[in-house]
Design an enzyme around this catalytic site. Sequence first.
Site, PDB file in Angstrom:
ATOM      1  N   SER A 223       0.805  -1.218   0.000  1.00 16.70           N
ATOM      2  CA  SER A 223       0.000   0.000   0.000  1.00 16.70           C
ATOM      3  C   SER A 223       0.844   1.277   0.000  1.00 16.70           C
ATOM      4  O   SER A 223       1.599   1.519  -0.920  1.00 16.70           O
ATOM      5  CB  SER A 223      -0.956  -0.033   1.190  1.00 16.70           C
ATOM      6  OG  SER A 223      -1.815   1.076   1.170  1.00 16.70           O
TER       7      SER A 223
ATOM      8  N   ASP B  97      -1.615   1.468  -3.501  1.00 15.05           N
ATOM      9  CA  ASP B  97      -2.405   0.349  -4.044  1.00 15.05           C
ATOM     10  C   ASP B  97      -3.831   0.768  -4.397  1.00 15.05           C
ATOM     11  O   ASP B  97      -4.688  -0.064  -4.660  1.00 15.05           O
ATOM     12  CB  ASP B  97      -2.413  -0.850  -3.087  1.00 15.05           C
ATOM     13  CG  ASP B  97      -3.148  -0.578  -1.784  1.00 15.05           C
ATOM     14  OD1 ASP B  97      -3.304   0.601  -1.431  1.00 15.05           O
ATOM     15  OD2 ASP B  97      -3.553  -1.540  -1.106  1.00 15.05           O
TER      16      ASP B  97
END
Length: 545
Positions: free
Chosen positions: A65, A279
């Site tokens: 992420s 992400d």
Amino acid sequence: MASFEEVEIVSGQHSKPAGLVLQYGTAGFRAKAEQLDHVMYRMGLLAVLRSKKTKSTIGVMVTASHNPEEDNGVKLVDPLGEMLAPAWEAYATQLANAEEQDLKSVLTNILDKESVNLQEMARVVLGRDTRPSSLKLSQAVVDGVCASGGSYQHYGLLSTPQLHYMVCCWNTMEQYGTATVEGYYQKLSRAFIALTKQTPYHPEEMRQLNVDGANGIGALKLQELEPYLEKKLVLKVHNDGASGKLNYLCGADFVKVQQKPPRGLELKANERSCSFDGDADRIVYYYINELGCFHLLDGDKIATLITIFLKELLAKADLDLQIAVVQTAYANGSSTKYIEEVMKVPVHCVNTGVKYLHHKAQEFDVGVYFEANGHGTVLFSKTAESKIRHLARDKKQLKEKSNAAKMLENTIDLINQTVGDAISDLLTIEAILSIKGFTIQQWDLIYTDLPNRQLKVQVSDRQAIVTVDAGRRAVSPVGLQQDIDALVKKYNLSRAFVRPSGTEDVVRVYAEAVTQTNADTLAYEVSLVVYKLAGGVGEEPKLLH
């Protein structure tokens, strides 16, 4: 499972670094990429067991992420696109930390406890982000799936929300959507075009949006999506990965914490801009005014805008459905006050972590949840969705009711209900701004944020901090909360809280006050108390100038 012998043979090719201990947190495992090969292999094994147990397709996403590019991570996705069940999070931790010689006994223990039928078929779907390490690490997951006798489909490069979407499609016999990237783009773009088709024509500049793609997967996927939008929205994608480094001085997390524009995006006054994280499951909006002052519209502003829109449509459709907003302690106090007192919509505060918000939002007909960091979505109960779709198709209804129901139906299709999704949220926000004829400044002026500051303090052990009351009060170490209370009393309309990070050995500090100077000073003073009472390491916190 093929055989324990096969599992152990292949495991030798994915050996565990000595002494490494990892914890499956809210976002799965996160660590330096070179430490994760054995974890990926073992999560492939676990995904097969979970698939056999649930008789469903299970997802595995390789991403870290908003973490730096040299990190990576992995998380499992349950049958309806939701996060992994808590008991299986514990199994994931046990499996990741097991020494080679104990691997068989840990797997056997899971099989016994969960009564897994090894004769069941198993299917795993995978996705990965753009990190250099993700290709090799996703292959380790595949090795785990194959060693344990499962079948798999590797989608390659996907945003995290797209992988959640795929899992839900597989397990609903594609009622939720078609389980392809093209199917995802078609579902969202059709709903967006249908929702905005009655909107008055806006000049080109109103339809244009700057997007900071954090040099990650979101930039790539937005460029793939754009042809489906039929020029109804013009996206200018910056930080598209062509030259910059993933999440470095850009992305939603950087913009939210630093409260300034990302590198690689030259802002013009009052121009609408937004940032994704690495992400693409978080989004924040922002602009600069004529004086060059930066204005951030974070998850709280997004939740408020969406709630206003949905509440108006529910009233027009004359649908008696319960709508509620779910927040965490990080939500700005002004947003909570506005939603409760002006909009008359109930607000519920839960622990930080998207799984807590998602779970609480499921209790309502329409549950809107966003973390202040820009991660969130809207959940519609089966009852609510059924009533809305029925009304939209009822030809005997008055035009206003029918139109409102159709707009609600399009909104349901536009929103990714499996998880927060920056692409889906972007289209939802843009549709609402377009329908209401709002500029970003008008949206921003719905309420005024209280100035706030987030800091982090490095500590030797973050578990030394224990909190209660949805993370708003610390009960350990002794005396910490009393010191925070005393500091808060010094500043008008202020509040502050601390909590251990879910992903790194730091304690996060949040402070809010009437002025930015007071918020900054309060955050610094609380950080100092944390450093002294909770085993701070490195340099003492310093006051921001």
